[in-house]
Design a protein around this motif. Structure first.
Motif, short mmCIF file in Angstrom:
data_model
loop_
_atom_site.label_atom_id
_atom_site.label_comp_id
_atom_site.label_asym_id
_atom_site.label_seq_id
_atom_site.Cartn_x
_atom_site.Cartn_y
_atom_site.Cartn_z
N ILE A 1 5.16 -2.22 -3.76
CA ILE A 1 4.47 -1.07 -4.37
C ILE A 1 5.14 -0.70 -5.68
O ILE A 1 6.36 -0.45 -5.73
N LYS A 2 4.36 -0.63 -6.76
CA LYS A 2 4.88 -0.21 -8.05
C LYS A 2 4.73 1.30 -8.28
O LYS A 2 5.59 1.94 -8.86
N ASN A 3 3.60 1.86 -7.85
CA ASN A 3 3.27 3.25 -8.17
C ASN A 3 2.25 3.78 -7.15
O ASN A 3 1.94 3.11 -6.17
N ASP A 4 1.72 4.97 -7.42
CA ASP A 4 0.74 5.57 -6.50
C ASP A 4 -0.47 4.67 -6.31
O ASP A 4 -1.00 4.54 -5.19
N ASP A 5 -0.94 4.08 -7.40
CA ASP A 5 -2.09 3.17 -7.29
C ASP A 5 -1.79 2.02 -6.34
O ASP A 5 -2.64 1.61 -5.54
N GLY A 6 -0.57 1.50 -6.41
CA GLY A 6 -0.18 0.41 -5.54
C GLY A 6 -0.14 0.84 -4.07
O GLY A 6 -0.51 0.07 -3.18
N TYR A 7 0.28 2.07 -3.83
CA TYR A 7 0.31 2.58 -2.46
C TYR A 7 -1.11 2.63 -1.88
O TYR A 7 -1.35 2.19 -0.75
N PHE A 8 -2.05 3.17 -2.67
CA PHE A 8 -3.43 3.24 -2.19
C PHE A 8 -4.03 1.85 -2.03
O PHE A 8 -4.82 1.60 -1.12
N SER A 9 -3.66 0.93 -2.93
CA SER A 9 -4.13 -0.45 -2.80
C SER A 9 -3.62 -1.07 -1.51
O SER A 9 -4.37 -1.76 -0.79
N LEU A 10 -2.34 -0.82 -1.20
CA LEU A 10 -1.77 -1.39 0.02
C LEU A 10 -2.41 -0.79 1.28
O LEU A 10 -2.62 -1.50 2.27
N LEU A 11 -2.74 0.49 1.23
CA LEU A 11 -3.44 1.11 2.36
C LEU A 11 -4.79 0.43 2.59
O LEU A 11 -5.20 0.18 3.73
N ALA A 12 -5.48 0.12 1.48
CA ALA A 12 -6.78 -0.56 1.59
C ALA A 12 -6.62 -1.96 2.16
O ALA A 12 -7.40 -2.41 3.01
#
Length: 318
Positions: A78-89
């Protein structure tokens, strides 16, 4: 920047690791690591505990996990908040058994993707020679799984470094470097000390439900302990492939606070409170379902809503 471990498998990878979170922190202090990265098998359960313990001990936590996507094991960081949401998806796609490379490519924002060589059994053998063009075509597809993409040199223990197999892998890495792929040292860490390797093999024996005969064929060298890391790091600090040079780029690209509030809370009209809106919506739903309902229906509805209110339930209207 010197090497920092980004492929630590915790005890949340069931039957695959001998490292609890406290043990990982203890090892970091013992071997003077200021940055640690976890990458558990298809789950994010360790995140909150790992981050809390790292912050308590002034260690920078790097969060990741890995999945089997079609023919490859892919690790995500995870790089940032966007990455966190991408990983959740991505995790939700995995849970629903819908995770493919094409689907995963739709959720690459804010993520670093790493493809490890040893874990994916990529070696310079006859199969590789006969399927080299296909491999590099598939690799190009995998490189789109993250905003950044790296090949992970997940070397096992140091005895493996001087073998013929290791020289074969170096030749593959040179081919990858020639094609401008970036390489990082990415050993799997799931042990505290070398002497624990047979115990991990027993765990894997249980997990895979293999026979006693198969158990004796397990390859101990595919696990790496914290005890061996410095020796591996020293080997590659003087290696012509220079696999340590990309860590600085990775660490600088990461700006993620796991406990920071993300998104916005649901809001309702300032003219009405949530209890009034719930009463209105419930009445409208009753009218839609029954039409002109008798007074006793409204009395019963009022009673149910009063019970909800008296018990202090949090009411969320969506």
């Amino acid at each position: 920047m010197s090497f920092c471990p980004l492929n630590i498998k915790t005890c949340y990878s069931f039957l695959e690791s001998g490292l609890s979170i406290p043990t990982i922190i203890s090892c970091a202090k013992k071997y003077n690591f200021q940055i640690l990265g976890i990458s558990d098998h298809s789950n994010l359960f360790a995140f909150p505990t790992f981050v809390k313990e790292c912050e308590k001990n002034k260690i920078k936590p790097i969060l990741g996990t890995y999945y089997e996507i079609e023919n490859y094991y892919i690790h995500y960081i995870i790089k940032n908040d966007d990455g966190y949401f991408s990983l959740l998806a991505i995790n939700e796609l995995f849970r629903k058994n819908q995770l493919t490379i094409e689907e995963a490519k739709k959720h690459s924002k804010g993520l670093i993707a790493v493809l490890p060589l040893v874990e994916n059994n990529i070696k310079y053998d006859d199969y590789f020679k006969n399927n080299k063009n296909r491999f590099f075509h598939e690799l190009l597809d995998c490189s789109k799984l993250g905003e950044d993409f790296y090949i992970g040199y997940d070397c096992p223990d140091t005895s493996y470094l001087i073998s013929d197999k290791e020289k074969e892998k170096e030749s593959i890495i040179k081919m990858l470097v020639d094609r401008t792929y970036k390489i990082i040292l990415f050993p799997l860490l799931n042990l505290e000390e070398k002497k624990h390797k047979p115990l991990i093999n027993i765990l894997e024996h249980i997990k895979d439900q293999t026979s006693e005969q198969d158990y004796n064929k397990f390859n101990y060298s595919e696990k790496t302990s914290f005890e061996e890391i410095k020796e591996i790091e020293n080997y590659f600090s003087n290696n012509e492939l220079n696999m340590l040079s990309n860590f600085d780029q990775i660490i600088q690209s990461i700006n993620f606070n796991f406990f920071k509030k993300k998104g916005k809370m649901l809001s309702i009209s300032e003219d009405k409170n949530s209890k009034d809106i719930l009463r209105q919506k419930a009445t409208e739903g009753l009218e839609k379902k029954i039409g002109n309902f008798p007074p006793r229906y409204q009395e019963r509805l009022n009673y149910e809503l009063d019970v909800i209110s008296s018990l202090n339930f949090v009411i969320v209207i969506t």
